[in-house]
Design an enzyme around this catalytic site. Structure first.
Site, PDB file in Angstrom:
ATOM      1  CD1 TRP B 135      -2.621   1.678   0.457  1.00 11.42           C
ATOM      2  CD2 TRP B 135      -2.066   1.813   2.629  1.00 11.42           C
ATOM      3  NE1 TRP B 135      -3.356   2.694   1.009  1.00 11.42           N
ATOM      4  CE2 TRP B 135      -3.045   2.802   2.343  1.00 11.42           C
ATOM      5  CE3 TRP B 135      -1.573   1.719   3.929  1.00 11.42           C
ATOM      6  CZ2 TRP B 135      -3.526   3.677   3.300  1.00 11.42           C
ATOM      7  CZ3 TRP B 135      -2.070   2.586   4.889  1.00 11.42           C
ATOM      8  CH2 TRP B 135      -3.035   3.557   4.577  1.00 11.42           C
ATOM      9  CG  ASP B 216      -2.463  -3.103   7.243  1.00 12.89           C
ATOM     10  OD1 ASP B 216      -2.048  -2.236   6.447  1.00 12.89           O
ATOM     11  OD2 ASP B 216      -3.615  -3.050   7.745  1.00 12.89           O
ATOM     12  CE  LYS B 252     -10.143  -0.275   2.341  1.00 14.60           C
ATOM     13  NZ  LYS B 252      -9.091   0.458   3.078  1.00 14.60           N
TER      14      LYS B 252
END
Lengths: 425, 406
Positions: B135, B216, B252
């Site tokens: 990311w 993560d 999300k």
């Protein structure tokens, strides 16, 4: 079959290994509790029915309860029933409407600086979040790394600047003899600051003392800051909470901005909108030119993105809903007035109660101090006594949260102060 | 008039990922498609507030006793407990033994930053290894936290899969104690995840070299549609009794993007260590923003604690995951139908919200210019931004980009 005692074999991992190996964090020391939280925790543990929590800086009603403003409740209901509302990421700089309205609230709707696009305002996490981003920005981009904080100041202030890597100095502020402003000391210390040094100023309702400069004093402060090229960094956590008037409480900030100079301004909606836990605030940087303002904004984004990406919607949406709607805004100002009137009333009652008891000393500072707090002037020993014998919980520096009082409990506090002052002179 | 004291400040470039949305918003074309940010869209192309989230908010709004007091520095206690159970499992021994400290943070980013700052202050190794690629925001988060960032091989462009050999070699040669960032599932941007067997090998290597894993977890439930299945890699590590850090996001999987809800957990050897670690996490948080925002965490706690709401959530989550999988198949079929040159099977093999298309930055720029397709220049597209209606347009764009004379 390999020996299970073979050290090489033991090193090999299996699903239940590692019980014996040391923690990677074995040597992490236990941090001390933040002082004001420790006071609150002690108060919570105290079973006494007459205990009084005058520690933390939050508003309480006459019933000793937290207050959800009516106007906030209405705004939330509006938001909830808005079919177009969603939970998409805000831009890094936050809710556009909130930013604009926030800037107008503190700088004035007619502010030339705003009209000339010389102000960049970014939504941050309440006052503290705004202070941190401001401190990080200055550490990265400002040539002077010294910050002057008033003596005393909000307990957490030094931490933002330390973490950002700036150096701290203090300027004289509170005079324990007069229980007022040490104006001479203030001016002298500013005058001897290196050019360009950053100066943290409480916009109004100084925390913890409740002592604010007068309008005339602010003007002298402004002149010295500008003539020495010092950079003002305002912390505005109580706009509306001092006089009940949002405009009046913003006067000091607006005078600085009106002279065309630059400054940073941090705003919090924790107290004046009762939005504490929603973490609503803003950082504004007032610049010489619009071009500088946009460049600064782009750099603020580089600080925010790796910290938490973008700020939380909910609280900012509530604040924006109130600020943009004429009726809600009016209602808000009325609720603000009610809160500040109650604080003033508590001041008067406490003063009168001490007067009645013939408590030694001059207690007029209780009436003169403004905002949530009074710096009582009580000593640590006296405070410890009051906690032990009367179950009064307050900061060890003598700061009292006036909002923690009610008509019913003022007498108890007055008794405690009276006893402390007469027994421990 | 004197110059600004900030006249030397240069204009920073737009964030590469969020900048895509900025550019998209400026485009007046009616056929524009935003496949940049990983935000779920419905078949109608609209953002989605989960029904169960609305319910939770309704109950919060209706609760006459609610107030907006400051949360503790570590956040909403109930949220923290439920969050830990969600990722680690309700029966997790580490939780039962009080060896886990969980603090509410601002979504995944905030959790990573707080964890990073804690490590920079209190951990003896200041290097974190991140997968290549990762990311876009990861390196900045850790650098500003005070760590130095190195990478380990991860994605193999030739196979469009995992460079497992490279991964093992790079982690194998990392200094003992180094921190290793691991995407718990649905690797961003590649969508390539290790298999269960590969995870086991990774775990063994990490433990034998005493590397410190930092997970993560931004897509639990989004990868396979199952919250438990997606938590397997994390749970494997915790089950071996070792330590790790873990960043969770509800952006999300609960659609709570802008409410910034997340948690940082640190699994420690003993409860005493966990207690001390927690006390230090508070000292990281306090000068950052004092205490976290209530609203989003209250929504999550409301849902996680209520059996019916939790079940409803799992159904809505699976529906989102299924729609994404469906988009993958539709895109794959559309490219096949057009005879687009190349092997596009990675579209259906990759996992999670994103597809790493393999398109290069020139092709991406072409697609933006000619077809108003907005995506990050590394070729990553958010499948969540597609619908049955818009797949053909994307397929046309890819086809054109790939077949045009360069």
């Amino acid at each position: 079959m390999e020996s299970e005692n073979d050290p090489d074999r033991r090193e090999e991992t299996s699903m239940t290994q590692h019980c014996g190996a040391e923690s990677a964090f074995a040597r992490v020391p236990r941090a001390p509790e933040v002082p004001v939280y420790a006071v609150m925790a002690a108060c919570s543990r105290d079973p006494s029915p007459v205990k009084l929590n005058l520690g933390m800086g939050v508003y309480r009603t006459e019933d000793g309860k937290p207050l959800l403003l009516n106007v906030v409740k209405k705004a939330e209901e509006l938001l909830f029933s808005d079919p177009s509302a969603n939970k998409e990421y805000l831009p890094i700089t936050g809710l556009a409407e909130f930013r604009e309205l926030s800037a107008k609230l503190i700088f004035g709707t007619d502010s030339p600086a705003i009209k000339e696009n010389r102000v960049t305002t970014v939504q941050c996490l309440s006052g503290t979040g705004s202070l941190r981003i401001g401190a990080d920005f200055l550490a990265k981009y400002y040539y002077q790394s010294t910050v002057y904080l008033p003596e005393p100041t909000y307990g957490n202030h030094p931490n933002f600047f330390i973490v950002a890597g700036l150096c701290l100095r203090t300027y004289r502020y509170y005079d324990p003899v007069t229980r007022g402003l040490d104006f001479q000391g203030f001016l002298e210390d500013l005058a001897s600051a290196p050019p360009g040094a950053i100066v943290l100023l409480h916009a109004c309702a100084h925390n913890p003392t409740g002592v604010d400069p007068t309008v005339e004093q602010w003007e002298e402060i402004r002149q010295i800051i500008r003539s020495k090229g010092l950079l003002p960094f305002f912390d505005c956590a109580y706009q509306g909470f001092v006089s009940g008037s949002l405009e009046d409480d913003a006067r000091a900030v607006r005078k600085f901005v009106a002279d065309g100079g630059e400054c940073l301004v941090v705003q919090s909606y924790s107290k004046n909108m009762g939005l504490y836990g929603e973490r609503v605030g803003a950082l504004s940087v007032v610049c010489k030119t619009a071009d500088v303002a946009t460049r600064i904004e782009s750099q603020l984004k580089l600080l925010i993105r790796p910290m938490y990406s973008n700020p939380p919607i909910h609280g900012a949406a509530i604040a924006a809903a109130i600020l943009k709607d004429r009726n809600l805004f009016s209602e808000w100002t009325l609720e603000l007035e009610t809160m500040t009137k109650r604080l003033t009333c508590m001041r008067e009652q406490l003063f009168d109660a001490l007067h009645e008891r013939g408590t030694p000393g001059d207690w007029t500072h209780i009436l003169k101090h403004v905002g949530l707090f009074t710096f009582s002037g009580l000593k640590e020993e006296q405070i410890a006594f009051m906690t032990r014998e009367f179950h009064i919980y307050m900061s060890s520096d003598g700061r009292i949260n006036m909002a923690g009082l009610s008509t019913n409990t003022v007498p108890h506090l007055a008794n405690a102060i009276h006893a402390a002052v007469t027994l421990i002179p | 008039m004197a110059d600004s004291v900030f006249h030397h400040v240069v204009r920073a470039p737009e964030d590469p990922i969020l900048g895509v949305t900025v550019a998209y918003n400026k485009d007046p074309s009616p056929v524009k498609l935003n496949l940049g940010v990983g935000a779920y869209r419905t078949e109608e192309g609209k953002p989605l507030v989960l029904s169960v989230v609305r319910q939770a908010e309704q109950s919060l709004v209706n609760d006459a006793s609610r107030v907006k007091e400051y949360l503790p520095i570590v956040g909403l206690a109930e949220f923290n407990k439920l969050s830990a159970k969600l990722i680690l499992g309700a029966d997790c021994p580490a939780i039962q033994e009080n060896r886990v400290t969980t603090v509410q943070c601002l979504s995944g980013t905030g959790s990573l930053r707080v964890g990073g700052e804690f490590l920079a202050r209190h951990y003896h190794e200041r290097t974190i290894y991140i997968p290549k690629p990762t990311w876009g925001n990861h390196p900045k988060v850790f650098t500003l936290a005070g760590l130095s960032v190195k990478d380990y091989r991860y994605y193999d462009p030739a196979t469009r899969g995992l460079d497992f050999q490279g991964l093992l070699e790079d982690l194998g040669s990392a200094p003992s104690g180094a921190v290793v960032l691991l995407h718990a599932c649905a690797h961003n941007p590649t969508g390539v995840d290790p298999t269960v067997e590969q995870w086991e090998q990774i775990r063994q290597l990490i433990r034998s070299k005493k590397l410190l894993p930092f997970f993560d977890s931004a897509y639990q439930g989004f990868a396979s549609g199952s919250l438990d299945a997606d938590a397997q890699p994390v749970r494997m590590f915790v089950a071996d009794g070792g330590e790790c850090l873990l960043a969770q996001s509800y952006a999300k999987n609960m659609g709570l993007y802008g409410e910034r809800v997340g948690a940082l957990s640190i699994v420690c050897k003993t409860s005493d260590v966990a207690g001390r670690v927690e006390s230090q996490l508070k000292l990281v948080i306090r000068p950052m923003y004092s205490n976290p925002p209530i609203h989003g965490a209250s929504i999550v706690a409301t849902i996680l604690r209520d059996k019916d709401m939790y079940n409803e959530w799992t159904i809505e989550l699976k529906a989102m995951a299924d729609r994404i999988i469906s988009m993958r198949h539709q895109l794959f079929e559309a490219l096949k139908a057009r005879g687009t040159p190349g092997d596009w099977s990675h579209i259906i093999k990759q996992i999670g919200m994103f597809t790493f298309t393999g398109l290069n930055s020139e092709q991406v720029a072409y697609m933006t210019r000619e077809y108003h397709i907005y995506m990050t220049s590394d070729g990553r597209i958010s499948m969540a931004g597609l619908s049955s209606r818009t797949v053909p347009h994307l397929a046309d764009a890819i086809h054109a980009a790939v077949t045009r004379a360069s």
